[in-house]
Design an enzyme around this catalytic site. Structure first.
Site: not given
Length: 395
Positions: A285, A282
Site C-alpha cells: 500500500c 501494508c
C-alpha cells in the site's frame, strides 16, 4: 507476496456441521511437539468464518516442547492451529485424532518468517488437507523464487520486471487450479473435499464443483457442512453480482481525520472517484502511494477525486502514516479494522483500488500503477487503452 498466491489459489472456507442429521459433538485429540518453542505466545486453535476470526482454545507449550488439545467438535470443518505466531496449519476437525509437529521459532541470526511445511499425522480427511497445504507451501516458495530471479535480471526496467513477474504468477495460479481440480475429482468421497471446492472459483470450475457436491449429497444430503457450503456459495454469487462492474458501489460513511464529518463513496457522485483501501502496516500500500500521487497530480484538476480508506486498527499508526505520506486527498478510517467494509466490498488483500464513475457505479477494480492511469485516461477521453490490472497484496 504470500497473499497474492493465496488470492490466486482462493481462500479455504471454514465449514461447520456434523456427520448426521443431528449435531453430535465429538472430542478429538490434537497433540505434537515444538522443536524451538517461542513462549511469548500460546498455541491456539482458530476458527475463521469469512472475515471473522475466533480463538476457540489455547494452551502453553510444556517444558519438553510438547502440547496437547482436547478439541470438542460440534462444527466439523477447516480450522487453523497457530504455533506461537511463528507457524500455522489448516486442518480438518471431525473425528480424526491428529499429531502435528512444528519447528517453531526461526533460530537463524536474521529471522525471516518463511516457515517450513507442516505435515498433519491424521486420517483420510486430513490427507486431503496435507495435499492442499503442500500445494500452497510450494506455490509460495516458487513465488519467492520467481520474484528474486526476475528482479536480478540485468538490463530490465522495473515495469518490465513487474509484468514478467505477474505472468509467472498467473502461470502458478493456473497450475494450482489444475491440482485442486485433480484433488476434487479424486477425493470426492471425503468430507474434507469441501475445503478443496472452496478454492475452485470462477465459471470454468463450477461444473466440477456441482458434480462433487452431487457425490456428497448422495452420501448424506443433510450433512451440515455441505448445507452451509451451498448456502455460502449462493450468497457469494449474489454478492459478486452486486459488486459487478456497472453496479452502484455500496455506501458507507466513515470519519475523516479532523472528526468533523463522515465520508463515503456516495458523497462523490458527480465526479469520477478513485477509491483506495489501504493500511499503514501494508508495505505494498505504501509503495503504491507515489503512483496515486502522480495520478492525483495528473487528474485531480480534470475533475477526478481521490478517497483513501484506512483499515488500520491503530488510529495513531494511521495518523502517523498519513503525516509521513502527505497524501493531499480525502482520507477516512474504517472502524473495527475494516472488517465490515471488507465484507461489504468483498476484498481480503490490500491495496484494493476501485474507480467509480460520476453515477457512483463501479467501472474498474484492482487498479494499480499504469492500469489506474490508463483507465482514467479512457474515462476522460473515451478512448480505450490496453493495460493489466494488478492483484491486491496480502494483509
Amino acid at each position: 507476496m504470500k497473499k497474492i498466491f493465496s488470492l490466486l489459489l482462493g481462500g479455504c472456507l471454514l465449514l461447520g456441521a456434523c456427520t448426521t442429521t443431528t449435531t453430535v459433538q465429538k472430542t478429538i485429540t490434537i497433540k505434537g511437539k515444538v522443536k524451538f518453542p517461542y513462549n511469548r505466545f500460546n498455541m491456539e486453535i482458530v476458527e475463521r468464518n469469512g472475515f471473522d476470526k475466533t480463538v476457540l482454545d489455547s494452551c502453553k507449550v510444556n517444558a519438553d516442547g510438547t502440547y496437547e488439545f482436547k478439541m470438542k467438535v460440534d462444527r466439523p470443518g477447516v480450522y487453523t492451529l497457530d504455533c506461537q505466531k511463528w507457524q500455522s496449519v489448516q486442518f480438518w476437525a471431525e473425528d480424526e485424532d491428529l499429531e502435528i509437529n512444528f519447528r517453531g521459532e526461526d533460530t537463524a541470526r536474521i529471522k525471516i518468517k518463511n516457515p517450513p511445511y507442516v505435515y498433519i499425522n491424521g486420517g483420510p480427511k486430513n490427507e486431503v488437507m496435507n495435499l492442499m497445504n503442500w500445494d500452497s507451501y510450494r506455490g509460495y516458495q516458487l513465488m519467492i523464487g520467481v520474484s528474486q530471479n526476475v528482479y536480478r535480471i540485468p538490463g530490465l526496467d522495473d515495469k518490465t520486471k513487474s509484468e514478467a513477474s505477474m505472468k509467472f504468477y498467473d502461470m502458478l495460479g493456473q497450475e494450482s487450479n489444475a491440482r485442486m481440480r485433480y484433488l476434487a475429482e479424486h477425493y470426492a468421497d471425503r468430507n474434507s473435499v469441501l475445503a478443496v471446492l472452496s478454492s475452485l472459483r470462477g465459471d470454468a470450475n463450477q461444473g466440477l464443483v456441482d458434480s462433487v457436491l452431487a457425490v456428497l449429497e448422495a452420501k448424506n444430503p443433510n450433512y451440515e457442512p455441505l448445507v452451509k457450503f451451498k448456502k455460502d456459495r449462493a450468497e457469494a454469487k449474489a454478492q459478486k453480482e452486486r459488486l459487478a462492474e456497472g453496479k452502484v458501489a455500496p455506501e458507507f460513511s466513515y470519519p475523516t481525520p479532523d472528526g468533523k464529518q463522515k465520508l463515503g463513496p456516495q458523497d462523490f457522485k458527480g465526479k469520477i472517484l478513485v477509491l483506495d483501501f489501504w493500511a499503514s502496516w501494508c508495505g505494498p500500500c505504501r509503495a503504491e502511494i507515489p503512483n496515486l500521487k502522480k495520478a492525483y497530480e495528473a487528474y485531480h484538476e480534470k475533475g477526478v477525486e481521490f478517497f483513501s480508506v484506512s483499515i488500520d486498527k491503530d488510529e495513531a499508526a494511521w495518523r502517523k502514516a498519513m503525516k509521513e505520506e502527505a497524501m493531499p486527498w480525502h482520507q477516512a478510517q474504517a472502524p473495527g479494522a475494516g472488517k465490515d467494509v471488507m465484507k461489504l466490498y468483498q476484498f481480503s488483500g490490500i491495496p484494493y483500488i476501485l474507480i467509480l464513475d460520476k453515477d457512483g457505479k463501479i467501472v474498474a477494480k484492482n487498479m494499480r500503477g499504469e492500469a489506474l492511469t490508463d483507465k482514467l485516461d479512457e474515462l476522460l477521453s473515451g478512448k480505450k487503452k490496453e493495460s493489466v490490472a494488478m492483484p491486491a497484496m496480502g494483509m
